[in-house]
Design a protein around this motif. Structure first.
Motif, PDB file in Angstrom:
ATOM      1  N   ALA A 172     -52.036 -42.775   3.746  1.00  5.48           N
ATOM      2  CA  ALA A 172     -52.080 -42.180   2.409  1.00  5.48           C
ATOM      3  C   ALA A 172     -52.399 -43.232   1.346  1.00  5.48           C
ATOM      4  CB  ALA A 172     -50.750 -41.498   2.098  1.00  5.48           C
ATOM      5  N   ILE A 173     -51.798 -44.407   1.488  1.00  9.37           N
ATOM      6  CA  ILE A 173     -52.074 -45.486   0.530  1.00  9.37           C
ATOM      7  C   ILE A 173     -53.517 -45.951   0.664  1.00  9.37           C
ATOM      8  CG2 ILE A 173     -51.540 -47.893  -0.034  1.00  9.37           C
ATOM      9  CD1 ILE A 173     -48.613 -47.268   0.552  1.00  9.37           C
ATOM     10  N   ALA A 174     -54.016 -46.034   1.890  1.00  9.97           N
ATOM     11  CA  ALA A 174     -55.403 -46.439   2.107  1.00  9.97           C
ATOM     12  C   ALA A 174     -56.375 -45.462   1.442  1.00  9.97           C
ATOM     13  CB  ALA A 174     -55.690 -46.550   3.600  1.00  9.97           C
ATOM     14  N   LEU A 175     -56.058 -44.170   1.500  1.00  9.08           N
ATOM     15  CA  LEU A 175     -56.876 -43.176   0.805  1.00  9.08           C
ATOM     16  C   LEU A 175     -56.807 -43.382  -0.706  1.00  9.08           C
ATOM     17  CD1 LEU A 175     -56.048 -39.954   2.863  1.00  9.08           C
ATOM     18  CD2 LEU A 175     -58.287 -41.047   2.670  1.00  9.08           C
ATOM     19  N   LYS A 176     -55.619 -43.652  -1.195  1.00 10.50           N
ATOM     20  CA  LYS A 176     -55.440 -43.860  -2.636  1.00 10.50           C
ATOM     21  C   LYS A 176     -56.195 -45.102  -3.119  1.00 10.50           C
ATOM     22  CE  LYS A 176     -51.688 -43.892  -6.072  1.00 10.50           C
ATOM     23  NZ  LYS A 176     -52.037 -42.594  -6.702  1.00 10.50           N
TER      24      LYS A 176
END
Length: 520
Positions: free
Chosen positions: A56-60
């Motif tokens: 999720a952080i990588a997407l953000k």
């Protein structure tokens, strides 16, 4: 691109390859390949489902190409929904054996999924979000109604605090359980600032505890929690090593793993953390996520992911810090409650834990490298039973730089087929009771970690801190039937899966130049 973001990006393909992407499979979305792929286990380690946090952080952070984003969202969805099949009927999930009823891992999975949802809030529609919250609700109910009874392990409790705090915010619930768990942490936080990990302070794991507590603070902005973290920061700031590492045999759990998330996050509010972030910045000296075992991979990677997300906001605070690590001072410091004595001068930085029989870690300040890490005296009896001085003893005092250390048997029990048969029978029977399962955990912890099986004999150890070296005089009263007794170097006497990793400092010096042992 900051170093934490680089580490996260380097790990994305490894992380994605944990998950079963076969939509026709009954284990679609499972992350434990030893279960769904190799089929060498009869349970799935739920910890690995928490990798959705890093995804999720990588997407953000836009670390995926546009064509990959929809695929990653699909994998996150499958991983979260798989938890509904992995969890037990009582809402718990497991790490080590069936019906483990793990408070820690249940809290951890809930924590990671909830934060993934939060980071994806601008992407997920409300129906999807509610579907995910429905999966996590039984996990929250389990950690609300059950505790961790076998020991005080502050980083585990902090995971529960962070999970329930975010659950309350996202679900609209007003459970007081996060405050109850936080109070247990407060009650066991030393006046010296450290958070309790089994029997004392462990700087490595305290960085992990800081990560979870910082996540709770991000939501609540609670002043009492911030003050607790400031005391923790003051304690931790003493243990930055000249080579940019932290931790070792002087800690209660022997860990040397650096979890950067909380320290980076709070660098804008706590000056000691800004200093630590500067001097502990990864430059190949730390154990990185890609180099750690799969059991600790997800928590460490997630800590780097959070640091990646937060670093640029506090970069200026870190770069402009004007305070320095303890080893740059000529000073002596004694933490009497946990038994850690620090001695720093122009030539060396020494860390001694006298309540662990005199474990010692010394750095040469002329080259900023490790000179020696010594675990104390280790020996073998005629019947091959091993023993050592390295056992926590709160009664040991460091008077006139002298300690009287006892010898304790080392329990190096390893699994065998019979053990596993017994464990599975217990899993099918008494582990149906959380209470009885917790009694079993207490037994195991006492057997492998905190139990004190003292034998006869002792050693008087006198530490003389000279300007250019340390002399250790030892008067040894050997146990009966002693076959041999000597210094092994970096050896540990308790079970701790999260210690004993390869880091470069351990292989830089073969012979100490700063420490001299003398028999008297």
């Amino acid at each position: 691109m900051n170093i934490y973001k680089q580490v996260l990006k380097q790990n994305l393909h490894k992380l994605l390859n944990l998950y079963n992407t076969d939509k026709f499979s009954t284990t679609y979305g499972y992350a434990d390949r030893e279960f769904w792929g190799w089929k060498t286990k009869d349970f799935a380690n739920a910890t690995l489902q928490g990798g959705v946090h890093s995804l999720a952080i990588a997407l953000k952070l836009d670390l995926f190409q546009n064509k990959e984003e929809s695929i990653v969202l699909e994998m996150i969805d499958s991983a979260i929904m798989a938890i509904d099949k992995i969890k037990d009927k009582n809402g718990s999930v497991i790490e080590a054996y069936p019906r483990e009823n793990s408070f820690c891992v249940t809290a951890l999975v809930a924590f990671d999924v909830l934060w993934a949802i939060r980071y994806l809030e601008n992407i997920l529609d409300n129906e999807t979000k509610q579907r995910y919250l429905k999966v996590i609700k039984p996990l929250i109910e389990f950690i609300t109604n059950n505790g961790e009874e076998h020991a005080i392990i502050s980083n585990h409790l902090a995971t529960g605090v962070a999970a329930i705090t975010l659950w309350n915010e996202m679900s609209g619930d007003d459970s007081p359980r996060d405050k109850e768990l936080l109070q247990i942490i407060y009650d066991n936080q030393s006046d010296e600032g450290w958070y309790k990990e089994y029997e004392g302070a462990d700087p490595g794991y305290q960085t992990l505890c800081t990560y979870y507590l910082s996540c709770a603070y991000e939501i609540t902005k609670d002043h009492k929690l911030l003050e607790s973290l400031k005391r923790s920061a003051n304690f931790l700031s003493h243990f930055i090593h000249p080579d940019g590492t932290i931790g070792g045999l002087y800690g209660s759990r022997n860990t040397e793993v650096f979890y950067p998330a909380g320290i980076i996050t709070l660098s804008g509010e706590i000056k000691e953390f800004a200093m630590m972030a500067k001097y502990l910045e990864p430059k190949e000296q730390h154990l990185l996520p890609q180099n750690i075992d799969i059991g600790n991979y997800i928590p460490l990677l997630n800590a780097y992911a959070v640091a990646a997300l937060k670093y640029d906001d506090v970069k200026e605070n870190i770069e402009k810090t004007k305070i320095y690590p303890f080893y740059m001072k000529t000073e002596i410091k004694d933490f009497k409650q946990t038994g850690i004595h620090l001695n720093s001068n122009e030539n060396y930085f020494a860390i001694l834990n006298y309540k662990k029989g005199g474990t010692l870690k010394v750095f040469n300040l002329n080259n900023c490298k490790l000179d020696i890490e010594d675990g104390g005296l280790f020996g073998t009896l005629n019947d091959s039973q091993k023993f050592s001085t390295q056992q926590f003893d709160e009664k040991i005092v460091f008077k006139d730089n002298v300690i009287q250390a006892n010898f304790y048997k080392i329990n190096e029990s390893l699994p065998n087929p019979l053990n596993f048969i017994i464990l599975r029978v217990l899993s099918l029977t008494i582990f149906r009771s959380v209470y009885l399962g917790n009694l079993f955990k207490k037994f195991i912890v006492n057997m492998l970690m905190t139990g004190k099986n003292r034998i006869d004999g002792s050693v008087k150890r006198e530490f003389e801190f000279l300007e250019d070296k340390i002399i250790i005089k030892e008067e040894i009263a050997q146990p009966k039937n002693c076959k041999e007794i000597k210094h092994i170097g970096k050896s540990k006497s308790i079970h701790m899966a999260s210690s004993g990793y390869f880091i470069s400092q351990n292989f830089e010096n073969k012979n100490t130049k700063l420490v001299e042992f003398k028999n008297v």
